[in-house]
Enzyme design. Sequence first.
Site, PDB file in Angstrom:
ATOM      1  N   HIS A  38       1.460   5.478 -18.695  1.00 44.99           N
ATOM      2  CA  HIS A  38       0.778   4.946 -17.211  1.00 44.99           C
ATOM      3  C   HIS A  38       1.522   5.896 -16.346  1.00 44.99           C
ATOM      4  CE1 HIS A  38      -0.735   1.277 -18.715  1.00 44.99           C
ATOM      5  NE2 HIS A  38       0.249   1.514 -19.675  1.00 44.99           N
ATOM      6  N   GLY A  88       0.204 -13.112  12.771  1.00 49.21           N
ATOM      7  CA  GLY A  88       0.672 -12.023  11.771  1.00 49.21           C
ATOM      8  C   GLY A  88      -0.363 -10.771  11.958  1.00 49.21           C
ATOM      9  N   ASP A 104      -2.330  -9.273   9.809  1.00 45.18           N
ATOM     10  CA  ASP A 104      -3.841  -9.183   9.196  1.00 45.18           C
ATOM     11  C   ASP A 104      -4.699  -9.591  10.339  1.00 45.18           C
ATOM     12  OD1 ASP A 104      -2.164  -8.626   7.034  1.00 45.18           O
ATOM     13  OD2 ASP A 104      -2.571 -10.239   5.932  1.00 45.18           O
ATOM     14  N   ALA A 138      -4.419  -9.745  13.297  1.00 46.66           N
ATOM     15  CA  ALA A 138      -4.309  -8.941  14.599  1.00 46.66           C
ATOM     16  C   ALA A 138      -5.119  -7.554  14.248  1.00 46.66           C
ATOM     17  CB  ALA A 138      -2.912  -8.657  14.884  1.00 46.66           C
TER      18      ALA A 138
END
Length: 557
Positions: A213, A269, A271, A273
Amino acid sequence: MHEQAGSAETTRITVSGDAEVSAYLEIAEEKVGAAPVSAVATAPPARETVVVLDFGSQYSLLIARRVRELKVYCEIVPHDVSRERIEALNPRGFILSGGPASVYEQGAPIAPAFVFQQGVPVLGICYGMQLLVHQLGGKVAPGERREYGHAVLRGGAEQAPILRNIPPNSQVWMSHGDRIETLPPGFRSLASTDNSPIAIMGNDRGMVGLQFHPEVAHTVYGKELLRNFLYDLCGCTGTWTAGNFIVEGTERIRQQVGAGRVICALSGGVDSAVAAMLIHQAVGDQLTCIFVNNGLLRREEAERTLDTFHRNLMWNIRYVDASDRFLTALNDVTDPETKRKAVGETFIRVFEEEAKKLGRIDFLAQGTLYPDVIESTTGEHKITAKIKTHHNVGGLPTNMQFSLIEPLRFLFKDEARQVGLALGLPEEMVWRQPFPGPGLAIRMIGSVTRERLEMLRSCDWIVMDEIKKANYYREVAQVFAVLPGVRTVGVMGDFRTYGEVAALRAITTDDFMTADWARLPYDLLARISNRIVNEVPGVNRVVYDISSKPPSTVEWE
Ligand code: XMP
């Protein structure tokens, strides 16, 4: 993302929240009040896209994040994606994710044949590599034992583009049970580990398989391997930047909104904004923001949020002080779920009333992010267009006729923050810790009263003050005080007291789904405790929460 547009200087910062990777991202240094970067109306270069086909790996989102960190736009699609969707995305390359299945099992998910016929590079990771083998004419069989954890990668004699800048004997992280018996025609082995004779394979058409990975931090040169794939094999140049996103995003919003009107609930918050700023940038006064003070905010939070928006952004924001209404709805409510419901329902009523005063509104803006949008489940991957009850605003009106506008729905949180910075949002708001929609109501067990709210605000103020002074605000994902609703005996001066306990909660986490308690220094804890018992009347004891999530949650409720 790397800022290109505009003349803003660039600076390098370490993005927290991903400590292991500590990706250095370049962002535009923002000066409060400076002209927004996106004011430079240059057309962004064509979007270079790489598509991750999801086979149910727990790491699919992480692959997409790593690719984006390398400044290449990346979307996750279900493994059985339609040809039309791929044609619309016009990818420069494909990444086949890992997954829990075995390729030789009946019904195991496979990649659509057109993926291999597009003439673009394909990177198969773990299960994805085995699919390349299986679908292109090789053979995969069950391994004798599972290989899980660290392994040392030994490069082949042959130098392939995928191995550029990868030193010999680097550490990789394995998690697989199957092994490759026969390579498909045209492929050769490029590297091995002790247990995997073919740890990397490739052909001359840009198809590469990695048995390990590269997206996890334990694979030390994982990012270089991904960079080699994206830049050397797919020919990407790194156009995914905050500046380009803003230019593209505002154009898209203009097209979507036309002459319509947009409403947005600001929560304080990051997001909501950033979403509002982007929309404002695109359609100006067609956007109206509503900020509801529910009386459950931290000290000075409403004032500071409004001030930030007014000072820096100068919008007309409708401020509604509905504290009394919320407190009345919470009167005598002690059950946590009932509290949440009371707050959510009151919010909806207040929001509806305000929206109605504005006349016709066509769109409701939300700061939904990519991880909220995408849901990955083995075999039936769904992209859910969730109209989710946005945590931060406590719910959405259900009977109002809006179209949703979610300009951040393809961004990770880190990316939304960078867009916010590039748009002029102050650092203080961009790096604000999460705060629950029901606010302090779920940080006090038992009834919510004005007195207890004031007590908790005072505790919270001290916690934040000391944490910031000690430079721990960005070291922890969240830190706050709780009133557990317990009274204990204490002594102050010559007097016996019977006061409330304040609990401190500080956590570290990447995703908030699991979390550990933060090992804050004892002297910092001592300062916080000392100040709380001395400065907050009614609190005579402070305890520290040393529970991880699970089994505990972050909030006490
Ligand atoms: P839990 O307590 O579920 O919290 O472990 C995980 C994260 O979610 C936040 N949280 C909320 N955020 N509205 C929000 O905006 C909510 O109703 C809400 N409830 C919990 C919590 O603070 C933590 O960051």
